[in-house]
Design an enzyme around this catalytic site. Sequence first.
Site, short mmCIF file in Angstrom:
data_model
loop_
_atom_site.label_atom_id
_atom_site.label_comp_id
_atom_site.label_asym_id
_atom_site.label_seq_id
_atom_site.Cartn_x
_atom_site.Cartn_y
_atom_site.Cartn_z
N TYR A 139 10.01 1.74 9.75
CA TYR A 139 10.08 2.77 8.70
C TYR A 139 11.52 3.20 8.50
CZ TYR A 139 5.05 3.46 8.79
OH TYR A 139 3.70 3.28 8.70
N HIS B 16 -5.65 -1.62 4.81
CA HIS B 16 -5.51 -0.53 3.85
C HIS B 16 -4.82 -0.99 2.58
CE1 HIS B 16 -1.91 -0.66 6.13
NE2 HIS B 16 -1.58 0.61 6.18
N GLU C 29 8.22 1.46 4.19
CA GLU C 29 7.83 0.67 5.36
C GLU C 29 7.93 -0.80 4.97
OE1 GLU C 29 3.57 0.42 6.26
OE2 GLU C 29 4.01 0.12 8.38
N HIS D 133 0.85 -1.20 0.00
CA HIS D 133 0.00 0.00 0.00
C HIS D 133 0.88 1.24 0.00
CE1 HIS D 133 0.87 -0.51 4.38
NE2 HIS D 133 0.94 0.81 4.37
N HIS E 276 4.79 7.26 2.40
CA HIS E 276 5.59 6.05 2.22
C HIS E 276 4.94 5.04 1.27
CE1 HIS E 276 2.96 4.51 5.58
NE2 HIS E 276 3.04 3.38 4.91
#
Lengths: 110, 307
Positions: B255, B199, B265, B153, B214
């Site tokens: 991260y 997500h 990430e 994502h 990111h």
Amino acid sequence: MAQIYRITEQYSGESFECEAGQSVLKAMEQRGMKCVPVGCRGGGCGYCKIQVLAGEFECGKMSKVHVPPEALEKKEVLACRVYPLTDLTIECRPSQSGLASKQTKTTALR
Amino acid sequence: MKKGVMRPGHVQIRVLDIDEAVKHYTDLMGLIETDRDDEGRVYLKAWSEVDKFSVVLREADEPGCDFMGFKVVDEATLVQLQKDLVAFGVDVEQIPEGDLKDCGRRVRFSVPSGHAFELYADKLYTGKWGVTEVNPEAWPRGLEGMKAVRFDHCLFYGPELAATYDIFVNVLGFHLAEQVLDPEGTRVAQFLTVSMKEHDIAFIHHEEPGKFHHASFFLETWEDVLRAADLISMTDTSIDIGPTRHGLTHGKTIYFFDPSGNRNEVFCGGDYTYPDHKPITWKAEDLGKAIFYHDRVLNERFLTVLT
Ligand code: FES
């Protein structure tokens, strides 16, 4: 042995040593100082913007958005991409780093 | 997936130095280089992905994200969604087949948060990397670094979250899995999905439009996340924060930054959602815990350092 340069940040009065070939931001972080805000460390985010007031230096690649040619002329550069060739006097004012303006941009999250 | 948008398909990331970037995404993160084109763009994929590429790197003098693409189930769906976007008042641009190598035509549009997205139906199916289609082994040998499993994502920062939500949810059929609400009830973060994942794309409110927070890649286990952290130290890669856990999604995460300052990430775990699930809500007052479940305080960098 690598050449050592002294970097003095005028606003805070802090000063630290930086080896030739090391970025100013990295040297500052290594010595536990906080006079320049640390972001991506890659010349991309503009968080570590400083102005070099005195001394010679080289720059690595920096985002054009944060360092357009006009800024470069004024030696407004990104500390994570600044490699000293002599002792340097730099300045990082809280407003100059963009920190203050960025902070207002995220007020919705505070 | 109720309108036929299937999954995140690709992201094109701008980098300051293509060679350094390729080294980062392959040697450190474990993506596989699959092609290059005349414009100098480099195509990469994670091993478990079936299509030819999911990450495209483009050298530019300013880092950030050019666009993120979603794959839809078929051409008929692409035609319909394009109509729906136009009917909703969204300008669409046609990107011809082959502009990205071995990718079919793409329908590109911008959303009010200032980000560009694309829909496409076809991309060359090359199969999972290093494993056979019949009686596949558990994982391929020869992967590098973090051995990222898949591109998962992106998180974008920008304004106009409500108008952006309308396009993703009402036109493209995404489902709101998680949100952050401020005391007035305004949504300041939205995590949207077309799958069971918490997500497939997320947005956080930020006044400056079009910012890239990111791109995220999936790992299987917490042990893999710790190993990723070890590799970040071994390679002296710029770290942001972690390993830790998010409150939002409850994913376990770390991260870090690519050599041009784009944030990456890698994460594992995370909750699941179905279309009948109500959105999970975090309060903006508790944003520290929502984002960093263990520290329960925000690091300034996470909110303000963007490309
Ligand atoms: S820390 Fe991001 S540009 Fe220097």
